[in-house]
Scaffold this motif. Structure first.
Motif, PDB file in Angstrom:
ATOM      1  N   ASP A  57      51.300  29.822  42.167  1.00 50.32           N
ATOM      2  CA  ASP A  57      52.585  29.720  41.488  1.00 50.32           C
ATOM      3  C   ASP A  57      52.489  30.486  40.164  1.00 50.32           C
ATOM      4  O   ASP A  57      51.394  30.870  39.741  1.00 50.32           O
ATOM      5  N   PRO A  58      53.625  30.760  39.508  1.00 48.33           N
ATOM      6  CA  PRO A  58      53.600  31.551  38.277  1.00 48.33           C
ATOM      7  C   PRO A  58      52.698  30.977  37.185  1.00 48.33           C
ATOM      8  O   PRO A  58      52.043  31.724  36.461  1.00 48.33           O
ATOM      9  N   ASN A  59      52.632  29.648  37.061  1.00 47.53           N
ATOM     10  CA  ASN A  59      51.770  29.041  36.041  1.00 47.53           C
ATOM     11  C   ASN A  59      50.306  29.349  36.305  1.00 47.53           C
ATOM     12  O   ASN A  59      49.553  29.662  35.384  1.00 47.53           O
ATOM     13  N   GLN A  60      49.873  29.252  37.563  1.00 47.17           N
ATOM     14  CA  GLN A  60      48.485  29.551  37.897  1.00 47.17           C
ATOM     15  C   GLN A  60      48.182  31.027  37.701  1.00 47.17           C
ATOM     16  O   GLN A  60      47.117  31.394  37.203  1.00 47.17           O
ATOM     17  N   ALA A  61      49.124  31.898  38.081  1.00 47.93           N
ATOM     18  CA  ALA A  61      48.926  33.341  37.874  1.00 47.93           C
ATOM     19  C   ALA A  61      48.770  33.643  36.391  1.00 47.93           C
ATOM     20  O   ALA A  61      47.915  34.450  35.997  1.00 47.93           O
ATOM     21  N   ASP A  62      49.586  33.001  35.550  1.00 46.80           N
ATOM     22  CA  ASP A  62      49.451  33.164  34.096  1.00 46.80           C
ATOM     23  C   ASP A  62      48.077  32.706  33.632  1.00 46.80           C
ATOM     24  O   ASP A  62      47.424  33.369  32.823  1.00 46.80           O
ATOM     25  N   TYR A  63      47.640  31.564  34.138  1.00 48.71           N
ATOM     26  CA  TYR A  63      46.334  31.010  33.757  1.00 48.71           C
ATOM     27  C   TYR A  63      45.205  31.957  34.149  1.00 48.71           C
ATOM     28  O   TYR A  63      44.317  32.239  33.342  1.00 48.71           O
ATOM     29  N   ILE A  64      45.223  32.462  35.361  1.00 46.96           N
ATOM     30  CA  ILE A  64      44.183  33.383  35.818  1.00 46.96           C
ATOM     31  C   ILE A  64      44.157  34.620  34.928  1.00 46.96           C
ATOM     32  O   ILE A  64      43.082  35.072  34.505  1.00 46.96           O
ATOM     33  N   ASP A  65      45.311  35.181  34.626  1.00 43.04           N
ATOM     34  CA  ASP A  65      45.363  36.346  33.741  1.00 43.04           C
ATOM     35  C   ASP A  65      44.800  36.014  32.356  1.00 43.04           C
ATOM     36  O   ASP A  65      44.074  36.813  31.773  1.00 43.04           O
ATOM     37  N   ARG A  66      45.147  34.839  31.820  1.00 45.87           N
ATOM     38  CA  ARG A  66      44.621  34.456  30.496  1.00 45.87           C
ATOM     39  C   ARG A  66      43.104  34.355  30.533  1.00 45.87           C
ATOM     40  O   ARG A  66      42.427  34.800  29.610  1.00 45.87           O
ATOM     41  N   VAL A  67      42.544  33.769  31.608  1.00 42.68           N
ATOM     42  CA  VAL A  67      41.092  33.628  31.726  1.00 42.68           C
ATOM     43  C   VAL A  67      40.421  34.993  31.866  1.00 42.68           C
ATOM     44  O   VAL A  67      39.438  35.289  31.189  1.00 42.68           O
ATOM     45  N   GLU A  68      40.946  35.833  32.755  1.00 44.63           N
ATOM     46  CA  GLU A  68      40.295  37.112  33.049  1.00 44.63           C
ATOM     47  C   GLU A  68      40.576  38.186  32.007  1.00 44.63           C
ATOM     48  O   GLU A  68      39.724  39.026  31.748  1.00 44.63           O
ATOM     49  N   VAL A  69      41.782  38.184  31.437  1.00 43.92           N
ATOM     50  CA  VAL A  69      42.209  39.293  30.586  1.00 43.92           C
ATOM     51  C   VAL A  69      42.595  38.855  29.177  1.00 43.92           C
ATOM     52  O   VAL A  69      42.510  39.628  28.240  1.00 43.92           O
ATOM     53  N   GLY A  70      43.053  37.615  29.031  1.00 42.57           N
ATOM     54  CA  GLY A  70      43.484  37.135  27.733  1.00 42.57           C
ATOM     55  C   GLY A  70      44.992  37.111  27.563  1.00 42.57           C
ATOM     56  O   GLY A  70      45.498  36.575  26.576  1.00 42.57           O
ATOM     57  N   ARG A  71      45.702  37.679  28.522  1.00 44.60           N
ATOM     58  CA  ARG A  71      47.167  37.704  28.472  1.00 44.60           C
ATOM     59  C   ARG A  71      47.698  38.012  29.861  1.00 44.60           C
ATOM     60  O   ARG A  71      46.960  38.458  30.730  1.00 44.60           O
ATOM     61  N   ARG A  72      48.980  37.824  30.070  1.00 43.82           N
ATOM     62  CA  ARG A  72      49.607  38.100  31.367  1.00 43.82           C
ATOM     63  C   ARG A  72      49.737  39.606  31.558  1.00 43.82           C
ATOM     64  O   ARG A  72      50.346  40.292  30.728  1.00 43.82           O
ATOM     65  N   VAL A  73      49.124  40.136  32.623  1.00 45.24           N
ATOM     66  CA  VAL A  73      49.169  41.580  32.868  1.00 45.24           C
ATOM     67  C   VAL A  73      49.490  41.944  34.311  1.00 45.24           C
ATOM     68  O   VAL A  73      49.975  43.033  34.573  1.00 45.24           O
ATOM     69  N   ALA A  74      49.188  41.069  35.252  1.00 47.65           N
ATOM     70  CA  ALA A  74      49.382  41.407  36.665  1.00 47.65           C
ATOM     71  C   ALA A  74      50.843  41.219  37.056  1.00 47.65           C
ATOM     72  O   ALA A  74      51.563  40.407  36.485  1.00 47.65           O
ATOM     73  N   GLY A  75      51.236  41.977  38.043  1.00 46.93           N
ATOM     74  CA  GLY A  75      52.565  41.817  38.604  1.00 46.93           C
ATOM     75  C   GLY A  75      52.544  40.774  39.703  1.00 46.93           C
ATOM     76  O   GLY A  75      51.726  39.851  39.695  1.00 46.93           O
ATOM     77  N   GLN A  76      53.385  40.954  40.684  1.00 50.02           N
ATOM     78  CA  GLN A  76      53.485  39.997  41.778  1.00 50.02           C
ATOM     79  C   GLN A  76      52.259  40.044  42.678  1.00 50.02           C
ATOM     80  O   GLN A  76      51.890  39.056  43.289  1.00 50.02           O
ATOM     81  N   PHE A  77      51.611  41.213  42.752  1.00 50.78           N
ATOM     82  CA  PHE A  77      50.456  41.382  43.632  1.00 50.78           C
ATOM     83  C   PHE A  77      49.244  41.806  42.828  1.00 50.78           C
ATOM     84  O   PHE A  77      49.344  42.613  41.907  1.00 50.78           O
ATOM     85  N   ARG A  78      48.085  41.269  43.218  1.00 52.52           N
ATOM     86  CA  ARG A  78      46.803  41.638  42.635  1.00 52.52           C
ATOM     87  C   ARG A  78      45.787  41.514  43.759  1.00 52.52           C
ATOM     88  O   ARG A  78      45.838  40.573  44.542  1.00 52.52           O
TER      89      ARG A  78
END
Length: 131
Positions: A57-78
Motif C-alpha cells: 500500500d502507499p504507506n508501506q511504499a513510502d516507508y520502504i523508500d524512507r528506509v532505503e533512500v531517505g525520502r519518497r522516490v519510486a513511482g508505482q513500479f520498482r
C-alpha cells in the motif's frame, strides 16, 4: 488457481535497447533465455531467478523508500533483485551506467539494500539477505 500462472514477466520498453540488454545481460549477468529480431523490432528475454509479485500500500511504499533512500522516490513500479553481494553489485552496476540513488543500507528487516536508476529508467532495489 495458482497452478494456472507459470511465470511472472516484467516487460520493459527501453529507449536504448542495446544499452539495456548490455546492462542486464552482460553486466548484471542475467542469463539470456531467448532473443528475437525482425523488421518490426527486437526483444531479449532474460532469466532473473525466481519471481514474486510484491504488492504494497502507499504507506508501506513510502516507508520502504524512507528506509532505503531517505525520502519518497519510486513511482508505482520498482524492481527488486536479491543478490549475493549488494555492495559489489551496486559498484559494478553504477560503473556500467546506473545512477546511484542510495548506497547499500542495512534495513530493519535485516537486509542490505541499495537503490539505483537503471538504463531504461527503472528504479531498482538490490537486496542482500543478511545472516
Amino acid at each position: 488457481m495458482s497452478d494456472n500462472v507459470m511465470e511472472l514477466r516484467l516487460v520493459v520498453t527501453a529507449p536504448d535497447y542495446a544499452e539495456a540488454v548490455t546492462f542486464y545481460r552482460d553486466v548484471l549477468g542475467l542469463r539470456e533465455r531467448a532473443a528475437y529480431s525482425s523488421e518490426d523490432g527486437n526483444v531479449t528475454i532474460l532469466e532473473a531467478g525466481q519471481a514474486t509479485l510484491e504488492i504494497a500500500d502507499p504507506n508501506q511504499a513510502d516507508y520502504i523508500d524512507r528506509v532505503e533512500v531517505g525520502r519518497r522516490v519510486a513511482g508505482q513500479f520498482r524492481v527488486a533483485l536479491q543478490v549475493t553481494d549488494a555492495t559489489g553489485t551496486t559498484r559494478v552496476l553504477t560503473e556500467a551506467g546506473a545512477s546511484l540513488v542510495a548506497a547499500p543500507t542495512r534495513t530493519p528487516w535485516n537486509s542490505l539494500n541499495a537503490r539505483l536508476e537503471t538504463p531504461g529508467g527503472i528504479q531498482l532495489t538490490l537486496f542482500e539477505e543478511l545472516v
